[in-house]
Write a protein that holds these residues in place. Structure first.
Motif, PDB file in Angstrom:
ATOM      1  N   TRP A   1     -37.478  76.658 -31.329  1.00 35.31           N
ATOM      2  CA  TRP A   1     -37.049  77.875 -32.001  1.00 35.31           C
ATOM      3  C   TRP A   1     -35.672  78.251 -31.485  1.00 35.31           C
ATOM      4  N   VAL A   2     -34.701  78.372 -32.379  1.00 36.45           N
ATOM      5  CA  VAL A   2     -33.329  78.684 -31.983  1.00 36.45           C
ATOM      6  C   VAL A   2     -32.892  79.960 -32.688  1.00 36.45           C
ATOM      7  N   THR A   3     -32.396  80.926 -31.930  1.00 37.69           N
ATOM      8  CA  THR A   3     -32.012  82.213 -32.520  1.00 37.69           C
ATOM      9  C   THR A   3     -30.665  82.695 -32.002  1.00 37.69           C
ATOM     10  N   ASN A   4     -30.071  83.581 -32.777  1.00 36.95           N
ATOM     11  CA  ASN A   4     -28.930  84.353 -32.326  1.00 36.95           C
ATOM     12  C   ASN A   4     -29.447  85.285 -31.225  1.00 36.95           C
ATOM     13  N   ARG A   5     -28.858  85.244 -30.063  1.00 37.50           N
ATOM     14  CA  ARG A   5     -29.394  85.983 -28.925  1.00 37.50           C
ATOM     15  C   ARG A   5     -29.366  87.492 -29.139  1.00 37.50           C
ATOM     16  N   LYS A   6     -28.422  87.970 -29.918  1.00 38.18           N
ATOM     17  CA  LYS A   6     -28.287  89.414 -30.119  1.00 38.18           C
ATOM     18  C   LYS A   6     -29.144  89.930 -31.272  1.00 38.18           C
ATOM     19  N   THR A   7     -29.115  89.224 -32.409  1.00 37.69           N
ATOM     20  CA  THR A   7     -29.794  89.721 -33.613  1.00 37.69           C
ATOM     21  C   THR A   7     -31.199  89.171 -33.798  1.00 37.69           C
ATOM     22  N   ASN A   8     -31.541  88.087 -33.081  1.00 32.70           N
ATOM     23  CA  ASN A   8     -32.832  87.417 -33.217  1.00 32.70           C
ATOM     24  C   ASN A   8     -32.946  86.624 -34.525  1.00 32.70           C
ATOM     25  N   ALA A   9     -31.859  86.537 -35.282  1.00 34.25           N
ATOM     26  CA  ALA A   9     -31.881  85.787 -36.532  1.00 34.25           C
ATOM     27  C   ALA A   9     -31.929  84.289 -36.246  1.00 34.25           C
ATOM     28  N   PRO A  10     -32.594  83.500 -37.109  1.00 39.07           N
ATOM     29  CA  PRO A  10     -32.661  82.052 -36.906  1.00 39.07           C
ATOM     30  C   PRO A  10     -31.260  81.436 -36.864  1.00 39.07           C
ATOM     31  N   ALA A  11     -31.073  80.508 -35.938  1.00 33.96           N
ATOM     32  CA  ALA A  11     -29.813  79.767 -35.829  1.00 33.96           C
ATOM     33  C   ALA A  11     -30.162  78.288 -35.989  1.00 33.96           C
ATOM     34  N   HIS A  12     -29.674  77.686 -37.022  1.00 32.10           N
ATOM     35  CA  HIS A  12     -30.100  76.329 -37.369  1.00 32.10           C
ATOM     36  C   HIS A  12     -29.206  75.298 -36.687  1.00 32.10           C
ATOM     37  N   CYS A  13     -29.597  74.972 -35.464  1.00 35.40           N
ATOM     38  CA  CYS A  13     -28.854  73.995 -34.676  1.00 35.40           C
ATOM     39  C   CYS A  13     -29.769  73.457 -33.579  1.00 35.40           C
ATOM     40  N   CYS A  14     -29.186  72.614 -32.734  1.00 31.80           N
ATOM     41  CA  CYS A  14     -29.836  72.201 -31.495  1.00 31.80           C
ATOM     42  C   CYS A  14     -31.204  71.544 -31.709  1.00 31.80           C
ATOM     43  N   ARG A  15     -31.323  70.727 -32.764  1.00 30.94           N
ATOM     44  CA  ARG A  15     -32.563  70.002 -33.076  1.00 30.94           C
ATOM     45  C   ARG A  15     -33.724  70.959 -33.336  1.00 30.94           C
ATOM     46  N   GLU A  16     -33.423  72.047 -33.989  1.00 30.36           N
ATOM     47  CA  GLU A  16     -34.453  73.023 -34.372  1.00 30.36           C
ATOM     48  C   GLU A  16     -35.557  72.333 -35.179  1.00 30.36           C
ATOM     49  N   LYS A  17     -36.805  72.664 -34.885  1.00 27.91           N
ATOM     50  CA  LYS A  17     -37.936  72.105 -35.620  1.00 27.91           C
ATOM     51  C   LYS A  17     -39.164  72.991 -35.407  1.00 27.91           C
ATOM     52  N   PRO A  18     -39.803  73.447 -36.487  1.00 28.38           N
ATOM     53  CA  PRO A  18     -39.427  73.247 -37.885  1.00 28.38           C
ATOM     54  C   PRO A  18     -38.295  74.193 -38.290  1.00 28.38           C
ATOM     55  N   TYR A  19     -37.741  73.967 -39.481  1.00 25.54           N
ATOM     56  CA  TYR A  19     -36.744  74.878 -40.031  1.00 25.54           C
ATOM     57  C   TYR A  19     -37.472  76.165 -40.404  1.00 25.54           C
ATOM     58  N   PHE A  20     -37.010  77.282 -39.909  1.00 23.83           N
ATOM     59  CA  PHE A  20     -37.713  78.533 -40.191  1.00 23.83           C
ATOM     60  C   PHE A  20     -36.731  79.628 -40.577  1.00 23.83           C
ATOM     61  N   GLU A  21     -37.277  80.661 -41.178  1.00 22.63           N
ATOM     62  CA  GLU A  21     -36.488  81.813 -41.611  1.00 22.63           C
ATOM     63  C   GLU A  21     -37.188  83.090 -41.164  1.00 22.63           C
ATOM     64  N   GLY A  22     -36.675  84.221 -41.640  1.00 22.25           N
ATOM     65  CA  GLY A  22     -37.317  85.491 -41.323  1.00 22.25           C
ATOM     66  C   GLY A  22     -36.595  86.273 -40.252  1.00 22.25           C
ATOM     67  N   GLU A  23     -37.231  87.364 -39.843  1.00 24.67           N
ATOM     68  CA  GLU A  23     -36.636  88.259 -38.853  1.00 24.67           C
ATOM     69  C   GLU A  23     -37.392  88.249 -37.530  1.00 24.67           C
ATOM     70  N   ALA A  24     -38.612  87.750 -37.543  1.00 26.97           N
ATOM     71  CA  ALA A  24     -39.435  87.794 -36.339  1.00 26.97           C
ATOM     72  C   ALA A  24     -40.350  86.581 -36.297  1.00 26.97           C
TER      73      ALA A  24
ATOM     74  N   SER B   1     -28.959  76.062 -24.426  1.00 30.47           N
ATOM     75  CA  SER B   1     -28.620  77.455 -24.715  1.00 30.47           C
ATOM     76  C   SER B   1     -27.193  77.771 -24.288  1.00 30.47           C
ATOM     77  N   GLU B   2     -26.839  77.352 -23.088  1.00 30.30           N
ATOM     78  CA  GLU B   2     -25.482  77.626 -22.598  1.00 30.30           C
ATOM     79  C   GLU B   2     -24.441  76.870 -23.421  1.00 30.30           C
ATOM     80  N   ARG B   3     -24.793  75.652 -23.838  1.00 27.70           N
ATOM     81  CA  ARG B   3     -23.854  74.848 -24.606  1.00 27.70           C
ATOM     82  C   ARG B   3     -23.634  75.426 -26.006  1.00 27.70           C
ATOM     83  N   SER B   4     -24.686  75.948 -26.613  1.00 33.73           N
ATOM     84  CA  SER B   4     -24.611  76.437 -27.995  1.00 33.73           C
ATOM     85  C   SER B   4     -24.324  77.928 -28.103  1.00 33.73           C
TER      86      SER B   4
END
Length: 325
Positions: free
Chosen positions: A116-139, A80-83
């Protein structure tokens, strides 16, 4: 006649001005930066209910079984700190009393690890950091901050896609009010699984690539408006197998009308929502309003004292030399 400015009036004026500047900074700068997804999260939510499950030993579906779903979320602080994102490792297990307690989560009826990887402010999916599974949506595990009275796209991990959850008013959980959202999932093909032919009604075939189907009778989430934390969750999953090209379910793997947060999980979520919401309210509303009002009062008093001042004894009329001709 000159007037002396009191040090107290200058102090009051300076302090009042400082508070007037601080108030909007708290509301517009500090509060938005405090409303971020945490990186050191470590929490467990438990759902319970009854339903039918497929018993491998009996090679058939057994009804009226107690079902326990355990969802553990732990933050990967280093990633988290790195990304700069919120990187959460999520483990979900589905058990019956037969598999509980399990020394190894892989022994559960169903075991689903993920990241699960998200933008800390918006909660939007952030596709990085070995995310699995690939997901979308707002919540998914939570909603965005400052939840609105509208429909949201919620990620259903079993479906592998988003589900629209509609706003349905408010609901109190242990006396704490949240926004209620509901939705359903019609029977949808989600994949395939190699199983003995007898399980899907084809006994003459030793192995069949059966179709996996998923539905959800009802998804109900109650969410804290300010933080987006889910304080109550209820799902009604149905997972079945069909023969290749089949129109009807041939085997039921899991079917429950209601799996919901336990009372202990509800209370824990409510307590955390109260604390987090209270902290954001203090930084975003209480302190700015208080600082603004107090700053205005102190500044006003300081200005009045500066204007009024007091006579300087060294420059009074009695101290002036007399005029001579």
């Amino acid at each position: 006649m000159r007037r002396r400015v009191s040090p107290v009036s200058l102090i009051l004026l300076g302090l009042g001005t400082f508070l007037l500047v601080l108030a909007p900074m708290l509301a517009w700068y500090v509060e938005p930066r405090a409303a971020v997804n945490p990186i050191d999260i470590d929490t467990t939510a438990i759902y319970t209910g009854t339903g039918s499950v497929f018993d491998v030993d009996k090679v058939g579906t057994v009804p009226d079984q107690k079902i326990t779903v355990t969802q553990t979320v732990r933050g990967d602080v280093a990633d988290s700190e790195r990304s700069g994102k919120a990187v959460w490792d999520v483990t979900t297990t589905v058990d019956t009393d037969k598999s509980l307690p399990a020394a190894d989560p892989h022994d559960a009826l169903e075991f689903m690890p993920g990241r699960w990887v998200t933008n800390r402010k918006t909660n939007a999916p952030a596709h990085c950091c070995r995310e699995k599974p690939y997901f979308e949506g707002e919540a998914y595990l939570k909603f965005p901050f400052d939840v609105q009275k509208r429909a949201y796209r919620w990620w259903d991990n079993s479906l592998g896609a988003t589900v629209t959850l509609n706003y349905r008013g408010t609901k109190k959980i242990h006396g704490y009010e949240g926004y209620r959202f509901t939705g359903t999932v019609p029977a949808t093909r989600t994949g395939t699984r190699l199983v003995p032919g007898a399980i899907v009604g084809e006994p003459k075939r030793s192995q069949v690539l059966a179709e996996e189907w998923y539905a959800n009778h009802l998804i109900e989430l109650v969410v804290d408006q300010r933080t987006g934390r889910v304080i109550y969750a209820q799902v009604g999953p149905r997972k079945t197998l069909r023969a290749p090209g089949g129109k009807k379910d041939a085997a039921v793997l899991l079917d429950s009308q209601k799996l919901a947060f336990t009372t202990a999980t509800q209370k824990d979520q409510v307590d955390q929502a109260k604390t987090e919401s209270g902290q954001l309210r203090m930084v975003g509303q209480t302190l700015p309003i208080g600082a603004g009002v107090l700053g205005f009062v102190l500044a006003a008093v300081g200005v009045v004292l500066v204007v009024r001042g007091r006579p300087d004894p060294d420059t009074s009329e009695s101290s002036q030399p007399p005029l001579t001709m």
